[in-house]
Design a protein around this motif. Sequence first.
Motif, PDB file in Angstrom:
ATOM      1  N   GLY A 310       0.793  -1.222   0.000  1.00  0.00           N
ATOM      2  CA  GLY A 310       0.000   0.000   0.000  1.00  0.00           C
ATOM      3  C   GLY A 310       0.824   1.270   0.000  1.00  0.00           C
ATOM      4  O   GLY A 310       0.281   2.367   0.159  1.00  0.00           O
ATOM      5  N   ALA A 311       2.124   1.155  -0.173  1.00  0.00           N
ATOM      6  CA  ALA A 311       2.986   2.338  -0.166  1.00  0.00           C
ATOM      7  C   ALA A 311       2.846   3.091  -1.490  1.00  0.00           C
ATOM      8  O   ALA A 311       2.857   2.490  -2.561  1.00  0.00           O
ATOM      9  CB  ALA A 311       4.435   1.937   0.047  1.00  0.00           C
ATOM     10  N   VAL A 312       2.708   4.405  -1.408  1.00  0.00           N
ATOM     11  CA  VAL A 312       2.646   5.233  -2.612  1.00  0.00           C
ATOM     12  C   VAL A 312       3.800   6.221  -2.660  1.00  0.00           C
ATOM     13  O   VAL A 312       3.997   6.904  -3.660  1.00  0.00           O
ATOM     14  CB  VAL A 312       1.302   6.000  -2.683  1.00  0.00           C
ATOM     15  CG1 VAL A 312       0.146   5.030  -2.815  1.00  0.00           C
ATOM     16  CG2 VAL A 312       1.111   6.889  -1.464  1.00  0.00           C
ATOM     17  N   SER A 313       4.554   6.306  -1.570  1.00  0.00           N
ATOM     18  CA  SER A 313       5.663   7.245  -1.496  1.00  0.00           C
ATOM     19  C   SER A 313       6.750   6.650  -0.598  1.00  0.00           C
ATOM     20  O   SER A 313       6.496   5.717   0.171  1.00  0.00           O
ATOM     21  CB  SER A 313       5.183   8.588  -0.925  1.00  0.00           C
ATOM     22  OG  SER A 313       6.277   9.434  -0.640  1.00  0.00           O
ATOM     23  N   VAL A 314       7.953   7.217  -0.691  1.00  0.00           N
ATOM     24  CA  VAL A 314       9.035   6.762   0.174  1.00  0.00           C
ATOM     25  C   VAL A 314       8.671   6.934   1.642  1.00  0.00           C
ATOM     26  O   VAL A 314       9.102   6.157   2.498  1.00  0.00           O
ATOM     27  CB  VAL A 314      10.337   7.531  -0.159  1.00  0.00           C
ATOM     28  CG1 VAL A 314      11.421   7.248   0.873  1.00  0.00           C
ATOM     29  CG2 VAL A 314      10.828   7.159  -1.546  1.00  0.00           C
ATOM     30  N   ARG A 315       7.857   7.908   1.945  1.00  0.00           N
ATOM     31  CA  ARG A 315       7.473   8.117   3.346  1.00  0.00           C
ATOM     32  C   ARG A 315       6.655   6.954   3.893  1.00  0.00           C
ATOM     33  O   ARG A 315       6.483   6.817   5.109  1.00  0.00           O
ATOM     34  CB  ARG A 315       6.694   9.423   3.499  1.00  0.00           C
ATOM     35  CG  ARG A 315       5.323   9.425   2.843  1.00  0.00           C
ATOM     36  CD  ARG A 315       4.555  10.713   3.144  1.00  0.00           C
ATOM     37  NE  ARG A 315       3.253  10.734   2.492  1.00  0.00           N
ATOM     38  CZ  ARG A 315       3.048  11.186   1.263  1.00  0.00           C
ATOM     39  NH1 ARG A 315       4.078  11.670   0.567  1.00  0.00           N
ATOM     40  NH2 ARG A 315       1.839  11.176   0.736  1.00  0.00           N
ATOM     41  N   ASP A 316       6.122   6.097   3.016  1.00  0.00           N
ATOM     42  CA  ASP A 316       5.338   4.934   3.445  1.00  0.00           C
ATOM     43  C   ASP A 316       6.200   3.697   3.652  1.00  0.00           C
ATOM     44  O   ASP A 316       5.676   2.615   3.929  1.00  0.00           O
ATOM     45  CB  ASP A 316       4.263   4.619   2.399  1.00  0.00           C
ATOM     46  CG  ASP A 316       3.296   5.772   2.191  1.00  0.00           C
ATOM     47  OD1 ASP A 316       2.955   6.428   3.184  1.00  0.00           O
ATOM     48  OD2 ASP A 316       2.892   5.999   1.037  1.00  0.00           O
ATOM     49  N   THR A 317       7.507   3.842   3.511  1.00  0.00           N
ATOM     50  CA  THR A 317       8.407   2.697   3.634  1.00  0.00           C
ATOM     51  C   THR A 317       8.283   2.049   5.010  1.00  0.00           C
ATOM     52  O   THR A 317       8.232   2.738   6.030  1.00  0.00           O
ATOM     53  CB  THR A 317       9.871   3.149   3.431  1.00  0.00           C
ATOM     54  OG1 THR A 317      10.000   3.723   2.132  1.00  0.00           O
ATOM     55  CG2 THR A 317      10.829   1.969   3.572  1.00  0.00           C
ATOM     56  N   VAL A 318       8.228   0.726   5.034  1.00  0.00           N
ATOM     57  CA  VAL A 318       8.280  -0.022   6.291  1.00  0.00           C
ATOM     58  C   VAL A 318       9.751  -0.153   6.674  1.00  0.00           C
ATOM     59  O   VAL A 318      10.511  -0.870   6.024  1.00  0.00           O
ATOM     60  CB  VAL A 318       7.637  -1.415   6.144  1.00  0.00           C
ATOM     61  CG1 VAL A 318       7.748  -2.200   7.452  1.00  0.00           C
ATOM     62  CG2 VAL A 318       6.173  -1.279   5.739  1.00  0.00           C
ATOM     63  N   ARG A 319      10.146   0.534   7.710  1.00  0.00           N
ATOM     64  CA  ARG A 319      11.548   0.563   8.118  1.00  0.00           C
ATOM     65  C   ARG A 319      11.835  -0.552   9.118  1.00  0.00           C
ATOM     66  O   ARG A 319      11.010  -0.855   9.990  1.00  0.00           O
ATOM     67  CB  ARG A 319      11.897   1.906   8.751  1.00  0.00           C
ATOM     68  CG  ARG A 319      11.710   3.088   7.821  1.00  0.00           C
ATOM     69  CD  ARG A 319      12.810   3.133   6.760  1.00  0.00           C
ATOM     70  NE  ARG A 319      12.648   4.290   5.877  1.00  0.00           N
ATOM     71  CZ  ARG A 319      13.458   4.555   4.867  1.00  0.00           C
ATOM     72  NH1 ARG A 319      14.496   3.762   4.629  1.00  0.00           N
ATOM     73  NH2 ARG A 319      13.252   5.610   4.099  1.00  0.00           N
ATOM     74  N   LEU A 320      13.020  -1.137   8.998  1.00  0.00           N
ATOM     75  CA  LEU A 320      13.463  -2.171   9.912  1.00  0.00           C
ATOM     76  C   LEU A 320      14.813  -1.789  10.505  1.00  0.00           C
ATOM     77  O   LEU A 320      15.609  -1.104   9.858  1.00  0.00           O
ATOM     78  CB  LEU A 320      13.571  -3.535   9.210  1.00  0.00           C
ATOM     79  CG  LEU A 320      12.284  -4.123   8.636  1.00  0.00           C
ATOM     80  CD1 LEU A 320      12.098  -3.678   7.192  1.00  0.00           C
ATOM     81  CD2 LEU A 320      12.307  -5.641   8.708  1.00  0.00           C
TER      82      LEU A 320
END
Length: 374
Positions: A310-320
């Motif tokens: 569901g990410a549409v932008s880098v800001r939606d990245t799931v960070r680990l």
Amino acid sequence: MSAAEAAAMRRALALAAGGPPHGPNPRVGCVLLGPHGDVLAEGRHEGAGTPHAEVAALAAARAAGRPTAGATAVVTLEPCRHTGRTGPCTRALVEAGVARVVAAVEDPGPRAGGGAEELRAAGVDVVVGHAREEAEALTRYWRHAVATGRPFVTLKWASTLDGRVAAPDGTSRWLTGAPARADVHRRRAGADAVVVGTGTALVDDPWLTTRDPGTDRPLPRQPLRTVVGRRPLPPGARLLDDAAETLLLPTHDVEAVLTALAEREVRHAWVEGGPTLAAAFLRAGAVDEVVAYLAPALLGGGPAVVADLGAVSVRDTVRLDLVSVETVGGDVALVARPRRGPARTSSTTSTTSTTSTTGTTAAAPASAPAGRTS
């Protein structure tokens, strides 16, 4: 803490580490010290239905004819105060005349926790917190399950460097080498359940058993094989054999899957499904750890490791956050943990119906784990 107590805690941690790594209860070790720091006895918890570590140590002291009045109990987990399959450890310690308790970490269970305060009210000197980090590592999965009401979830995949889990024609064996596959079996053997989707089950026809890397023979203890999805498995599927128990969950709802596993007292779930199942668990915010095996290879096409998040932008990245990186044969094993934030909403729907299949068990409603059950 005295030097004798510090040494006893190290021994208690070693005892706990030697206990059964599976099952609904934590690994716990206990060492009893006399008033002058001499070791009276020791014990550990051997699994559900057996005496807790403190009770086992008290029994060993009695069997050896060593008095426990005025003794110190050094234990890796706060003594429990509830009655389950066995009685409360707090009462056993008080009745044995134990004067001091040194515990590594608190018991987070709503029923079993609070033992330290109960002991203090009975006049016992209690210290909690020494070797906390080591004790928490030994009980990581159990503590998570007790605190959250669901299993600790490890999401595993193997991919090429460009993030492909299979070729365009669907073939995926073998992207990684034999040492990496052996490492998977080692880690999988530490889980209570291994989970895949029906897509993986139908395409790969896996056994999902744990095997000895040297002989390729199944290990004596096998995790609960769990298949998520509504498509039926063919009668000859390997997952329907008698090598291990298989649980069929005809749903796409991650919460329903976790609830069913919690009902089965699963504390650690190892998710090996394909991109769709991986994305569903990630969207639901239900992944606690990622174990990724990276092969130094490129495909340029084929399915990606994870389906749409569901990410549409880098800001939606799931960070680990990276935990460890190691070379395994010619491949790399990477362990990371998602940074916690608001859970993503799953776009899948759920079904509450369950079916029973030969060699399988059906899901049932769950309740949150209350802590130690024996």
